[in-house]
Enzyme design. Structure first.
Site, PDB file in Angstrom:
ATOM      1  N   GLY A  46       7.923  44.063  49.275  1.00 46.16           N
ATOM      2  CA  GLY A  46       7.827  44.301  50.708  1.00 46.16           C
ATOM      3  C   GLY A  46       9.035  43.722  51.418  1.00 46.16           C
ATOM      4  O   GLY A  46       9.704  42.824  50.903  1.00 46.16           O
ATOM      5  N   GLN A  51      13.963  40.490  58.371  1.00 41.50           N
ATOM      6  CA  GLN A  51      14.639  39.964  57.180  1.00 41.50           C
ATOM      7  C   GLN A  51      16.020  40.587  56.984  1.00 41.50           C
ATOM      8  O   GLN A  51      16.833  40.038  56.239  1.00 41.50           O
ATOM      9  CB  GLN A  51      13.796  40.213  55.926  1.00 41.50           C
ATOM     10  CG  GLN A  51      12.534  39.367  55.884  1.00 41.50           C
ATOM     11  CD  GLN A  51      11.779  39.632  54.604  1.00 41.50           C
ATOM     12  OE1 GLN A  51      11.029  40.596  54.503  1.00 41.50           O
ATOM     13  NE2 GLN A  51      11.987  38.795  53.598  1.00 41.50           N
ATOM     14  N   CYS A  91       9.019  35.269  48.589  1.00 40.32           N
ATOM     15  CA  CYS A  91       9.613  36.024  49.688  1.00 40.32           C
ATOM     16  C   CYS A  91      11.103  36.187  49.410  1.00 40.32           C
ATOM     17  O   CYS A  91      11.749  35.233  48.973  1.00 40.32           O
ATOM     18  CB  CYS A  91       9.399  35.248  50.992  1.00 40.32           C
ATOM     19  SG  CYS A  91      10.123  36.036  52.430  1.00 40.32           S
ATOM     20  N   LEU A  92      11.630  37.373  49.670  1.00 40.63           N
ATOM     21  CA  LEU A  92      13.056  37.612  49.434  1.00 40.63           C
ATOM     22  C   LEU A  92      13.931  36.730  50.321  1.00 40.63           C
ATOM     23  O   LEU A  92      15.095  36.508  50.000  1.00 40.63           O
ATOM     24  CB  LEU A  92      13.385  39.094  49.664  1.00 40.63           C
ATOM     25  CG  LEU A  92      12.727  40.079  48.687  1.00 40.63           C
ATOM     26  CD1 LEU A  92      13.048  41.509  49.080  1.00 40.63           C
ATOM     27  CD2 LEU A  92      13.154  39.809  47.253  1.00 40.63           C
ATOM     28  N   HIS A 133       1.549  39.244  54.589  1.00 40.55           N
ATOM     29  CA  HIS A 133       2.831  38.538  54.499  1.00 40.55           C
ATOM     30  C   HIS A 133       3.894  39.213  55.365  1.00 40.55           C
ATOM     31  O   HIS A 133       4.614  38.548  56.124  1.00 40.55           O
ATOM     32  CB  HIS A 133       3.260  38.498  53.018  1.00 40.55           C
ATOM     33  CG  HIS A 133       4.600  37.894  52.763  1.00 40.55           C
ATOM     34  ND1 HIS A 133       4.756  36.722  52.053  1.00 40.55           N
ATOM     35  CD2 HIS A 133       5.855  38.290  53.104  1.00 40.55           C
ATOM     36  CE1 HIS A 133       6.060  36.426  51.993  1.00 40.55           C
ATOM     37  NE2 HIS A 133       6.735  37.376  52.612  1.00 40.55           N
ATOM     38  N   GLU A 134       3.977  40.550  55.260  1.00 39.21           N
ATOM     39  CA  GLU A 134       5.025  41.262  56.005  1.00 39.21           C
ATOM     40  C   GLU A 134       4.739  41.264  57.505  1.00 39.21           C
ATOM     41  O   GLU A 134       5.658  41.140  58.310  1.00 39.21           O
ATOM     42  CB  GLU A 134       5.199  42.687  55.475  1.00 39.21           C
ATOM     43  CG  GLU A 134       5.592  42.800  54.006  1.00 39.21           C
ATOM     44  CD  GLU A 134       6.783  41.943  53.593  1.00 39.21           C
ATOM     45  OE1 GLU A 134       7.658  41.667  54.428  1.00 39.21           O
ATOM     46  OE2 GLU A 134       6.810  41.533  52.418  1.00 39.21           O
ATOM     47  N   HIS A 137       5.903  38.195  59.099  1.00 45.58           N
ATOM     48  CA  HIS A 137       7.343  38.177  59.401  1.00 45.58           C
ATOM     49  C   HIS A 137       7.618  38.696  60.813  1.00 45.58           C
ATOM     50  O   HIS A 137       8.521  38.214  61.493  1.00 45.58           O
ATOM     51  CB  HIS A 137       8.110  39.060  58.408  1.00 45.58           C
ATOM     52  CG  HIS A 137       8.505  38.384  57.136  1.00 45.58           C
ATOM     53  ND1 HIS A 137       9.337  37.292  57.099  1.00 45.58           N
ATOM     54  CD2 HIS A 137       8.197  38.657  55.847  1.00 45.58           C
ATOM     55  CE1 HIS A 137       9.520  36.916  55.827  1.00 45.58           C
ATOM     56  NE2 HIS A 137       8.833  37.730  55.051  1.00 45.58           N
TER      57      HIS A 137
HETATM   58 NI    NI Z   1       8.711  37.694  52.975  1.00 48.65          NI
END
Ligand code: NI
Length: 157
Positions: A46, A51, A91-92, A133-134, A137
């Site tokens: 995701g 991000q 998380c990226l 999670h997304e 963000h």
């Molecule tokens: Ni993330």
């Protein structure tokens, strides 16, 4: 195909609230495609627009095994959650780390698709986790603030 730079923890843009998208534009279409490319390139499940430095309420998710079924969600809103799951999350924007986070085991989300049509997406387990999670963000929240116990380093680091 364009891979965008993924912002990392410590970048203040990750703590800001993203704004609603009111109309589809060529710029947003490009952003959606770039986000999908960037997510796959980074082997993520995701990615949220902040991000990649864009404070718009847009997320892409793909929890499929083949990684060929991206879900595009604009202005997503959680309608319903149920149950709970406790598991590892990463998380990226927080490379090389993971931690245990409690999430609902089911989530139902209302959003717009890339044609600005209203859709609902329901998911359990990994998809429910990714949705929560997304969407976090978009509200400037990172999972690291929800970790139970310690954030740990992944072995490959
Ligand atoms: Ni993330």
């Amino acid at each position: 195909m364009a891979i965008r730079n993924i912002r990392k923890i410590g970048d203040s843009i990750l703590n800001k609230r993203s704004k609603e998208i009111t109309e589809m534009t060529p710029k947003i279409k490009t952003l959606i495609q770039d986000m999908i490319d960037t997510m796959y390139d980074a082997y993520g499940v995701g990615l949220a627009a902040p991000q990649v430095g864009i404070l718009k309420r847009l997320i892409v998710i793909d929890v499929s095994e083949d990684g060929d079924s991206p879900i595009i969600l604009i202005n997503p809103e959680i309608l319903e959650t149920d149950g709970e799951q406790v598991g590892e999350e990463g998380c990226l924007s927080v490379p090389g780390k993971s931690g245990v986070v409690k999430r609902p085991n089911y989530a139902k989300v209302k959003a717009l698709n890339e044609n600005m049509e209203e859709i609902t997406v329901e998911g359990t387990e990994l998809l429910a986790r990714a949705l929560c999670h997304e969407i976090d963000h978009l509200n400037g929240e990172l999972y690291v603030d929800k970790v139970i116990g310690e954030l740990h380093s992944n072995t490959e680091e």
